[in-house]
Enzyme design. Structure first.
Site, PDB file in Angstrom:
ATOM      1  N   ASP A 152       0.842  -1.190   0.000  1.00  0.00           N
ATOM      2  CA  ASP A 152       0.000   0.000   0.000  1.00  0.00           C
ATOM      3  C   ASP A 152       0.884   1.249   0.000  1.00  0.00           C
ATOM      4  OD1 ASP A 152      -2.195   1.662   0.106  1.00  0.00           O
ATOM      5  OD2 ASP A 152      -2.463   1.470   2.268  1.00  0.00           O
ATOM      6  N   ARG A 293       3.573  12.671  10.279  1.00  0.00           N
ATOM      7  CA  ARG A 293       2.223  12.636   9.701  1.00  0.00           C
ATOM      8  C   ARG A 293       1.499  11.436  10.299  1.00  0.00           C
ATOM      9  NH1 ARG A 293      -0.195   9.589   5.707  1.00  0.00           N
ATOM     10  NH2 ARG A 293      -1.609  10.579   4.243  1.00  0.00           N
ATOM     11  N   ASP A 295      -0.753   8.958  10.159  1.00  0.00           N
ATOM     12  CA  ASP A 295      -1.509   8.334   9.073  1.00  0.00           C
ATOM     13  C   ASP A 295      -2.807   7.699   9.583  1.00  0.00           C
ATOM     14  OD1 ASP A 295      -1.734   7.176   6.343  1.00  0.00           O
ATOM     15  OD2 ASP A 295      -1.610   5.298   7.466  1.00  0.00           O
ATOM     16  N   GLU A 337      -3.560  13.192   9.651  1.00  0.00           N
ATOM     17  CA  GLU A 337      -4.119  12.837   8.344  1.00  0.00           C
ATOM     18  C   GLU A 337      -5.491  12.245   8.628  1.00  0.00           C
ATOM     19  OE1 GLU A 337      -5.015  10.246   4.788  1.00  0.00           O
ATOM     20  OE2 GLU A 337      -4.310   9.371   6.651  1.00  0.00           O
ATOM     21  N   ASP A 407      -3.213  10.252  -2.608  1.00  0.00           N
ATOM     22  CA  ASP A 407      -4.439   9.460  -2.534  1.00  0.00           C
ATOM     23  C   ASP A 407      -5.446   9.942  -3.577  1.00  0.00           C
ATOM     24  OD1 ASP A 407      -3.884   7.531  -0.602  1.00  0.00           O
ATOM     25  OD2 ASP A 407      -4.252   8.940   1.029  1.00  0.00           O
ATOM     26  N   ARG A 543      -4.356   4.622  -7.908  1.00  0.00           N
ATOM     27  CA  ARG A 543      -3.726   5.811  -7.318  1.00  0.00           C
ATOM     28  C   ARG A 543      -2.294   5.968  -7.827  1.00  0.00           C
ATOM     29  NH1 ARG A 543      -4.505   4.853  -1.024  1.00  0.00           N
ATOM     30  NH2 ARG A 543      -3.982   2.761  -1.729  1.00  0.00           N
TER      31      ARG A 543
HETATM   32  C1  GLC Z   1      -3.720   6.899   4.505  1.00  0.00           C
HETATM   33  C2  GLC Z   1      -2.788   6.992   3.319  1.00  0.00           C
HETATM   34  C3  GLC Z   1      -3.230   6.019   2.265  1.00  0.00           C
HETATM   35  C4  GLC Z   1      -3.221   4.636   2.830  1.00  0.00           C
HETATM   36  C5  GLC Z   1      -4.021   4.565   4.145  1.00  0.00           C
HETATM   37  C6  GLC Z   1      -3.726   3.310   4.888  1.00  0.00           C
HETATM   38  O1  GLC Z   1      -5.005   7.289   4.191  1.00  0.00           O
HETATM   39  O2  GLC Z   1      -2.757   8.294   2.832  1.00  0.00           O
HETATM   40  O3  GLC Z   1      -2.415   6.093   1.125  1.00  0.00           O
HETATM   41  O4  GLC Z   1      -3.779   3.747   1.906  1.00  0.00           O
HETATM   42  O5  GLC Z   1      -3.698   5.617   5.018  1.00  0.00           O
HETATM   43  O6  GLC Z   1      -2.448   3.371   5.482  1.00  0.00           O
END
Ligand code: GLC
Length: 678
Positions: A152, A293, A295, A337, A407, A543
């Site tokens: 991912d 960040r 996440d 985020e 994303d 993406r």
């Molecule tokens: C956040 C990231 C994304 C990822 C998700 C899971 O939303 O920006 O790219 O798939 O987390 O880690």
């Protein structure tokens, strides 16, 4: 210092209990610190103890919280003792200038290391490019060791203390952080804290049957509880990872997997998980990472009967991590985020009892979505409604503003906002997906549909900025050639208009206040990667189409000022430079969105003690007016457009007239006052 009652600060403590630092706790830790750091450490504990302890009170019973607080303080003391001198100095400097990240000089850039510069060492060769854009914040996408195969995009971390081998090692990371710091640029890295890879040591131990580590995850023997949770859970990746639970043979049970089946959600109600991440945070800070960040932070806490996002405990976790960093390494910022609905979003910057106590930064998802909605509809009424409805955030924080990121774009348009301007929310979201995938008649956008969900009708969109504004299509049509000079002029005009839309989107992002972040490739208006699916690990996830590689050829092309990449780069540099000279764009000054006088013109004012800045954006392909009396009421009759350096564009009829797709930033220049140097 100890034994005194502290009651929070920075506007915090609203209604919160007063917590006492347990007698002797700090004294017991001071011996671990060099003498020169003891007093500062003790002062920081005095300042942040309330946040630390009250945050833990939101998560655990008093005895557990007391133990954990003492444990975290010991970790903080160790980290403070080990902190290199240059970083300690940075801590002190930033404590003296706590608004350092709110400066109008702040500009961000985000990229995958390998796609931007090959390796961590290679980033050194890109510093001049970043410098020309005025970049002060560099977000390198996940680069800690991921699982093999599909990870991912690195968001399935197998080891938080190692770097992806093809990019370099921990020492390369430390060296890069230091080289960036020498240029005044902060290194930003992801802290993936909702989940780990199935291959992470904790998950491996859990699979091997170790009870301690099974408790790090949400494991269920049968489907009873998963089914009960599923009743109210949405799906993040309904297409390639449906459902929120995965059966694992070795585990002998169902494990919570919000994202992909190989990303195992952690159980943050287990205090051990918090303690583990405290160590990871301090490790990254010691390497010189300046912004973490957080996440997918919205998903950390699970509660039956809810969508398991934005639970109050999430903010308590962040409050604890922030207090920890403020004590051990205050130069470090936290960035949330949380791509969530507007009403939930503002809590990530701190409202109510978390005011002034959680993340310093958060992504302005609402602004991003509304920029695209306005450009597609050529109508700003929904944007004005949604942005005006957004509650205020603490003046000590800053938004991350962006036109797009790595994303997909999800159409976070609320039904209530849509209804308030006479739109049907579902129909408008559907229109946006049609428009940006090019399915709508007249649209030249080249986006791809991401995660179509037949159950909800939801469709998200992938694509670079150039793809979405119609620039990719316009350039291709021009390159295909035509012998007819009139047709050619028409195609050139289409390229110009699309480029103007690209710069207009960024002009909004640069005027909002906070840190505008440019996504790698967008500075040269790069098209999407046509070969995005070539890597089998990426093939199901479009993406990757908007995570293009930026190589020497692209940068060379941008050196020609007449080329499209060259014009895009010059345009963005100009926005950054202009912004840096406008104190009104300090993030503490809110953008006050005006009621639209013309559906095609987004208008906001920033009311700074030095005077007003009026930002106007014509999101249409025709000339649009803005009423002269509103300009006069703001005392801006004789104002200058900071972007063009020209006087305000008055028409003969007492109104301002804005050219198609044009941004104007009106102010009365304050020559004698400039924002302080960073
Ligand atoms: C956040 C990231 C994304 C990822 C998700 C899971 O939303 O920006 O790219 O798939 O987390 O880690």
């Amino acid at each position: 210092m100890t034994g005194t009652t502290t009651t929070g600060g920075a506007g915090g403590g609203a209604g919160g209990a007063a917590w006492q630092v347990p007698a002797g706790l700090v004294e017991g830790l001071l011996g671990a610190l060099p003498p020169a750091r003891r007093e500062v450490f003790a002062l920081r504990v005095e300042r942040w103890w309330e946040d630390l302890r009250s945050g833990l009170a939101g998560l655990h019973a008093p005895d557990v919280a007391d133990d954990l607080a003492a444990r975290l303080l010991r970790l903080a003391a160790g980290a403070c003792a080990r902190r290199p001198d240059d970083l300690h100095r940075l801590d002190q400097a930033r404590t003296l200038r706590p608004d350092w990240f709110q400066s109008p000089r702040a500009v961000g850039y985000a990229a995958y290391t390998e796609r931007f510069a090959g390796t961590l060492a290679g980033v050194a060769g890109r510093l001049d490019h970043l410098g020309e854009l005025g970049v002060t914040y560099l977000h390198l996408m996940p680069l800690l060791r991921p699982r093999e195969g599909d990870s991912d995009g690195g968001y399935a971390v197998a080891d938080y203390r190692a770097v992806r081998e093809d990019l370099g090692d921990v020492e390369d990371l430390r060296a890069l952080a230091s080289a960036l710091r020498a240029r005044g640029t902060s290194l930003v890295l992801d802290l993936v804290l909702n989940h780990v890879a199935r291959e992470h040591a904790w998950a491996r131990a859990a699979r091997a049957g170790d009870e301690r580590y099974r408790r790090y995850f949400h494991v269920f023997a049968d489907r009873e509880l998963p089914d009960a949770y599923e009743r109210t859970l949405p799906e993040v990746f309904p297409d390639f990872a449906p459902g929120n639970f995965t059966f694992d043979e070795e585990l002998g049970g169902w494990v919570w997997t919000t994202f992909n089946s190989f990303q195992w959600d952690l159980d943050w109600s287990n205090p051990e998980v918090l303690a583990e991440f405290a160590e990871v945070v301090l490790f990254l800070a010691e390497l010189g990472v300046e912004v973490l960040r957080l996440d997918a932070v919205a998903f950390l806490w699970k509660r039956m009967g809810t969508n398991c996002q934005n639970q109050p405990e999430v903010h308590s976790v962040v409050q604890v991590l922030r207090a920890l960093t403020r004590i051990a390494c205050p130069a470090v910022l936290l960035k949330a985020e949380a791509i969530v609905a507007p009403d939930d979003l503002v809590h990530y910057l701190g409202r109510g009892r978390h005011h002034g106590r959680v993340s310093d930064l958060a992504y302005h998802n609402t602004l991003m979505v509304q920029v695209w909605s306005s450009l597609a509809a050529q109508d700003v009424r929904l944007a004005a409604q949604a942005l005006r409805a957004l509650p205020t955030v603490p003046t000590t924080t800053a938004w991350i503003t962006y036109a797009r990121c790595h994303d997909d774009i999800g159409w976070a348009v609320s039904d209530a906002d849509a209804a308030a301007v006479g739109l049907d929310g579902h129909a408008h979201r559907s229109f946006l997906s049609d428009w940006y995938s090019g399915a709508f008649e007249g649209s030249t956008a080249r986006g791809l549909v991401f995660q179509e969900n037949p159950a909800t009708g939801d469709r998200r969109i992938s694509g670079t900025c150039a793809d979405l504004v119609g620039l990719t299509a316009a350039r291709e049509a021009l390159a295909a050639g035509t012998g007819d000079p009139r047709a050619r002029a028409g195609l050139e005009a289409e390229v110009d208009a699309a480029l103007a839309r690209h710069l207009l989107a960024h002009a909004v992002v640069f005027a909002w206040g906070g840190i505008p972040v440019v996504w790698s490739g967008d500075e040269v208006a790069a098209p999407g990667d046509p070969d995005w699916a070539a890597d089998p690990a990426h093939a199901a996830d479009n993406r990757w189409a908007h995570r293009p590689r930026l190589d020497e050829r692209d940068l060379a092309a941008a050196r020609d000022p007449a080329s499209v990449p060259g014009r895009a780069l010059a345009g963005l540099r100009h926005l950054a430079r202009t912004r840096a000279g406008l104190p009104h764009l300090h993030a503490s000054v809110a953008a006050d969105v005006l009621e639209p006088s013309d559906p095609g013109v987004l208008a906001f004012v920033r009311r700074h003690p030095l005077g007003e800045l009026l930002c106007l954006f014509n999101v249409t392909g025709s000339w649009r007016p803005f009423p002269g009396h509103r300009v006069e009421e703001l005392g801006l009759a004789g104002a200058v457009d900071a972007l063009s350096g020209e006087p305000a564009p008055w028409g003969g009829d007492g109104q301002l007239w804005l050219a198609p797709w044009r941004a104007v930033w009106l102010h009365r220049p304050v020559e004698e006052v400039r924002p302080p140097a960073p």
